[in-house]
Structure formats: C-alpha cells, structure tokens
Design an enzyme around this catalytic site. Structure first.
Site, mmCIF file in Angstrom:
data_model
loop_
_atom_site.group_PDB
_atom_site.id
_atom_site.type_symbol
_atom_site.label_atom_id
_atom_site.label_comp_id
_atom_site.label_asym_id
_atom_site.label_seq_id
_atom_site.Cartn_x
_atom_site.Cartn_y
_atom_site.Cartn_z
ATOM 1 N N THR A 185 1.001 -1.287 0.088
ATOM 2 C CA THR A 185 0.432 0.223 -0.224
ATOM 3 C C THR A 185 1.366 1.193 -0.398
ATOM 4 O O THR A 185 1.850 1.241 0.229
ATOM 5 C CB THR A 185 -0.540 -0.267 1.378
ATOM 6 O OG1 THR A 185 0.558 -0.084 2.186
ATOM 7 C CG2 THR A 185 -1.668 -1.262 1.193
ATOM 8 N N GLU A 331 -5.615 -4.327 -0.081
ATOM 9 C CA GLU A 331 -6.202 -5.082 0.874
ATOM 10 C C GLU A 331 -6.502 -6.278 -0.130
ATOM 11 O O GLU A 331 -7.065 -7.463 0.416
ATOM 12 C CB GLU A 331 -6.813 -5.211 1.809
ATOM 13 C CG GLU A 331 -4.990 -4.511 3.045
ATOM 14 C CD GLU A 331 -4.871 -2.757 2.547
ATOM 15 O OE1 GLU A 331 -5.349 -2.222 1.212
ATOM 16 O OE2 GLU A 331 -5.065 -2.592 2.837
ATOM 17 N N LYS A 441 -14.975 17.021 11.137
ATOM 18 C CA LYS A 441 -16.233 16.459 11.978
ATOM 19 C C LYS A 441 -16.414 18.039 12.477
ATOM 20 O O LYS A 441 -16.019 19.112 12.732
ATOM 21 C CB LYS A 441 -14.822 15.952 13.169
ATOM 22 C CG LYS A 441 -16.697 15.155 14.080
ATOM 23 C CD LYS A 441 -15.846 13.608 14.356
ATOM 24 C CE LYS A 441 -16.688 12.953 15.080
ATOM 25 N NZ LYS A 441 -16.649 11.955 16.121
ATOM 26 N N TRP A 446 -20.857 14.259 11.037
ATOM 27 C CA TRP A 446 -19.962 14.310 10.130
ATOM 28 C C TRP A 446 -20.050 14.633 9.223
ATOM 29 O O TRP A 446 -21.151 14.834 8.238
ATOM 30 C CB TRP A 446 -19.259 12.623 10.112
ATOM 31 C CG TRP A 446 -18.739 11.839 10.520
ATOM 32 C CD1 TRP A 446 -18.260 12.641 11.651
ATOM 33 C CD2 TRP A 446 -18.304 10.837 10.592
ATOM 34 N NE1 TRP A 446 -17.825 12.308 12.682
ATOM 35 C CE2 TRP A 446 -17.514 11.041 11.843
ATOM 36 C CE3 TRP A 446 -18.224 9.890 10.349
ATOM 37 C CZ2 TRP A 446 -16.589 9.324 11.974
ATOM 38 C CZ3 TRP A 446 -17.781 8.647 10.779
ATOM 39 C CH2 TRP A 446 -17.198 8.474 11.791
#
Ligand code: ADP
Length: 542
Positions: A185, A331, A441, A446
């Site tokens: 990654t 992944e 936030k 959110w």
C-alpha cells in the site's frame, strides 16, 4: 462427506495455458520506452514467458523468492506477471513514483533478489542502488540497442537474457494457496504494508472480474489497461483478459497522456478501458480541446478514488460511454463493489442513473461487506446510517507481509476494516463518505469531503477540487475548498460558494475557498490530502 470432484489447484499458469491453446492469435499491443507500437499475440507472449521462466531458473531463483518489477504497462511486464508467478516465485510490483525512500524500504523489506526495471526507471535505481544491499542484479527491460550505461555491477539486458533460452518449460503444479504476487500500500501514514496475494485469490478474483455486472470482459473486447500494473495487479485485468481472450492494449509510460490515449483507443478500436478518475479527466480535457471522439469505447471502469458525477455525465452525453465506478483497495485485490442496476430499483431516469453511477456500487460475489458503529455493531442498510466499512472474502488480505509490530488488520469477528466510512442503501448500493482519516467533524457531526468535492467539480469553471477540514474556533473543524479553475473561465469565491446552495445541506457548505494552480497527487494519481493538510497547516478561516 466430501464431494467427489477433482481438486485441481487454481493456478495462474492455468490461465496462461488456456489462453495459449484457445486464443493464440489474439493480439497484445504495447507502447514501451523502446518501441511506440509493439504488437504480438498471446502465442508469442506465452512462448517468451516460458523463455523467461528458463532464464529465471538460470539466475538461481527458487520458489517463494521475490522478484521486483519497476515498470509501466507493457508486454514485458505482462510476461513477468506470468513467468514469475507461474514458476512459484512472487511477482513484487513496485510503484516507481513513490518517494525514493519508500521504494528503498519496500525493496529491502520484501528482500527482492532481482529487479526488472523499465528503461525510464533506471535513473532512479542507479540512485537507490547503494541502499539496496540484498538485490543480486538488475534486468533492464529492453534490448541490447537501448541498454543504458550503468554503475550497477550486475546489470543484464532483458532481451539478451531471453534470447538464448528454450521456449519449452513445464509449469510446476503446487498448492493454490502459494503466494503469487506482492503489492505494498502506498502508506500515506507510516511505512508501506505488503499485501501478499495467492494463486487462489488471483484466479477467483479474475473470474469475478469477467462477470457481466463486474468488468464485463468478453473475447470480443479490446481492453485498454490504463491502471498501472503496479497498482493492485492492474485491477486483475492482466489475468481476466487472457481468461476470456480479450485483445489487450497497454499504454506504457503514456498512461496519463490524453492525446496518446485517444490515439491508441482509435487505432486499436478499444471497447473497454479502466483507470483512476484523474486519467479520465486528462482524456476528456484532450477530447474537449481537440474535438476528437472515441466511438469504439462503450465502457470505462473507474475506481481508486471517487469519480465526480461530471465525468460520468460528460462521458455519457458527449461520447456515448458508460462509466462503471467500482471501489476497492490493495488489500481487496482490489475488486470490492461496482456499479449495478437491479430490477428492484425500477425505471431510472438518466439523472437518477448518473447519481447511482457516482456511488461506489454493489457488492461483487466473493466479497461480503458490512458497516459497523464504534462498538463494532452492524448498522442497517438504510442509506442513512454510516460507519466503518468492513469486508471479508477469499481475495481479502488476512494479514500483512512480515509486519513487524504484528498489527492485525482484522476485527474480533474476522472482518477486515477498510479505513473507509460508508453508507449502504436498501438495494445494497454502497457510498463512501470519506476515508476515516479525511472525515471532517463539524460540531460533532460528520461532513463528507467526497460529496463536497464532487459538487465543486460539477461547476463548469472547476477542473479539480479537494476539501479538507481546518480548525475552527466554534465548530472544531470546518470544510475548506481548494480548487483549480479553468484558465479561460474566471470564477469568484462567492460564485463557487453559491454553487453549493441547494446541492448539499446548508451546514456542509465550505467556509472558504482557496484557489491553487495545481493539486498534489499521490503516486497512484489520487489527490494527496496529507500534503494539502501540510500546505494549509497555518490556514485560518476569515
Ligand atoms: P492507496 O492507499 O495507495 O490509495 P489503495 O488503492 O489501496 O491504495 O486505496 C484504497 C482506497 O482508495 C480505499 O480505501 C478508498 O478510500 C479509496 N477508493 C477506492 N475506490 C474508490 C471509489 N470508487 N470512491 C471513493 N474512494 C475510493
């Protein structure tokens, strides 16, 4: 009681053997550093793959050893995919655009024995060489005529290595859970982490990729592989295409060049293409400037980052191309979800379809997904509740390769936490609202930076947009919009902010706009929010 069926292992070499027998004359066309128009067939490709397997044997590499590649998408990289994995070694694809210290870390961490390097990447390897103590030699992916001068002691020429080898080779049979490929990654936080794929995961994933509601590859297709082969196995396209006998076109170092892509598409009659949104922005901008069209293309698969609705709409309205957005990660091999229309959704207007295409899509069989709250409890699929997106399935990583701190990526129930925050609606359509580290936030609630970015890019004067949260004395954090605008179209801050009225909840509207010449991108072409946060570290809202 066990079933009484053969337990034939799912091996990558079986894809090669099948394509060799069934589609020997199907073409593979590549652009390389040493040839702008290389063409040959699957038959040629797999004969050379067997020569390469013999050459690897002579180098003394053994099953399980890692072989690194630093290369663009072309036929030699394709041969490496099959020769290395097919022989039971691990094909470790490395992104040459990562920071040099990350490339060094990755090569040393993987303990690559040999590196196969594109001509254009040689200057980087020359520079890194003193730090690559474990690497025994470098093979330059070119012919003798183009071999560069080099300070590296054991430099070999790819074509010379192959030339003296027989094209007869018996692919070994082994356990399907044997490691086939390794991909790190990009590690925007901490060191890159290695994801180690298996033959079984690669073959199952490639099968799924071919399905009509997934990448929809068929033998009739000509597939343009724009997504780099070092970016999560080129989304499995190098395995899926030979499975069905699709013609393959690989743009080499020209993958971000709109003009070159357009020329390749038209010359080769490309029908399907896959890549990240930035690539399609480059192509659309070239088409707009030049007036060129791409009549052979009927489908573009896009993923890796949220695809703005405006890209989807322009492709459809102007060029009759249907955009299929998918979500995935290193992944997850990467296919996780993809755009799909279900009969239960009823008749959809064109606008409703665009809205649906701008979401991340539905689950692909093989991947189970769920969203959970902070106590790991599953949340409802109501399109409103949002939480941590978790997945599991036979092509999802169960752990990272040699992770020193033993960090387990799975939760207590064995689900992989993707680090994304998402909603799932009653039809099973998943929408990423943010990466958990990009969430804004504001006053405890959110705000989705992705939705704000997509809205901004819908403005005709905006080329690219990013939204990051910045400190705010009253609300803790508020969104700051950072935009690149079209040169020929001046847009004011007030006009841009007014664009959000009625398009997003009023309290989501960014508090300010910063105009920049260009946005930073990561090595895989995504907007680099980490650098943006650094760049705007001292920013204060007016
Ligand atoms: P990197 O960490 O280098 O970006 P990955 O390709 O593994 O490497 O990135 C996976 C992440 O990219 C996902 O977790 C998600 O945040 C983002 N992503 C992938 N596809 C999409 C998409 N269609 N829409 C929004 N985000 C996406």
């Amino acid at each position: 009681m066990h079933g009484l069926m053969m337990n034939t292992p799912l091996l990558i070499s079986s894809i090669m053997r099948f394509a060799d027998l069934n589609y020997p004359d199907r073409e593979i066309v590549s652009v390389t550093a040493d040839n702008p128009n290389h063409r040959y067939t699957y038959r040629d490709a797999f004969a050379r793959t067997r020569q390469l397997a013999n050459a690897l044997n002579k180098l003394g590499v053994k099953q399980g050893d890692r072989i690194g590649t630093l290369a663009w998408n072309d036929y030699r990289h394709f041969e490496l995919y099959y020769a290395v994995s097919g022989s039971g070694m691990v094909c470790h694809t490395i992104n040459p655009r990562l920071y040099p210290e990350q490339v060094t870390y990755i090569i040393n961490h993987a303990q690559d024995r040999f590196l196969f390097v594109d001509l254009l990447v040689m200057p980087l390897i020359e520079k890194l060489w003193p730090a690559l103590a474990g690497v025994e030699g470098v093979v330059v992916m070119t012919d003798e005529a183009h071999m560069p001068a080099s300070e590296i002691p054991n430099v070999m020429c790819y074509e010379t290595l192959l030339a003296s080898e027989s094209d007869q080779f018996d692919w070994p049979e082994f356990d399907e859970n044997t490691a086939s490929a390794l991909c790190y990654t990009s590690g925007t936080t901490g060191n890159p982490k290695g994801v180690l794929y298996s033959h079984r995961s690669a073959v199952l994933h490639a099968y799924a990729g071919c399905l009509p509601d997934v990448l929809a590859f068929s033998g009739q297709d000509c597939v343009l592989l724009v997504v780099p082969m070092f970016h999560v196995n080129g989304w499995g396209v190098p395995y899926s295409s030979p499975m069905v006998g699709a013609k393959m076109v690989m743009p080499g170092p020209k993958m971000a060049d709109g003009e070159a892509l357009c020329a390749l598409i038209n010359r080769e009659s490309v029908s399907i293409a896959s890549g990240v949104p930035t690539i399609w922005l480059a192509l659309l901008s070239y088409l707009e400037q030049s007036g060129a069209t791409i009549p052979s293309v009927n489908r573009v698969s896009v993923g890796g980052a949220a695809c703005p609705r405006s890209i989807i709409e322009t492709f459809d309205r102007k060029y009759n191309v249907s955009v299929h957005q998918g979500w995935g990660m290193t992944e997850t091999s990467p296919l996780g979800t993809i755009f799909k229309i279900k009969p239960a959704m009823g008749e959809l207007t064109q606008d409703q379809q665009y809205d649906l295409r701008a979401k991340q899509g539905c689950g692909v069989f093989g991947i189970e997904m769920r969203i959970t709250d902070e106590n790991d409890q599953p949340l409802p699929w109501d399109g409103v509740a949002f939480g941590a997106l978790k997945v599991r399935g036979p092509w999802v990583a169960s752990e990272y390769y040699k992770l020193e701190d033993g960090d387990n990526p799975l939760d207590a129930d064995g689900w992989f936490d993707t680090g994304d925050v998402a909603t799932i609606d009653p039809h099973g359509v998943m929408t990423i609202t943010d990466r958990s580290k990009d969430v804004i936030k504001s006053g405890g609630e959110w705000i989705s930076s992705i939705e704000l970015e997509n809205t901004a890019v819908g403005h005709p004067g905006v080329v690219e947009a990013a939204v990051i949260g910045r400190e705010h004395p009253k609300w803790t954090e508020r969104p700051l919009l950072i935009v690149v605008t079209k040169e020929q179209q001046a847009v004011s801050k007030d006009e841009l902010l007014a664009w959000f009225d009625g398009r997003v909840a009023s309290w989501w509207k960014p508090d300010d706009v910063a105009f920049v010449e260009a946005l930073p991108h990561t090595a895989t072409g995504k907007i680099d929010k980490l650098s943006l946060r650094k760049q705007f570290a001292d920013y204060k809202f007016p």
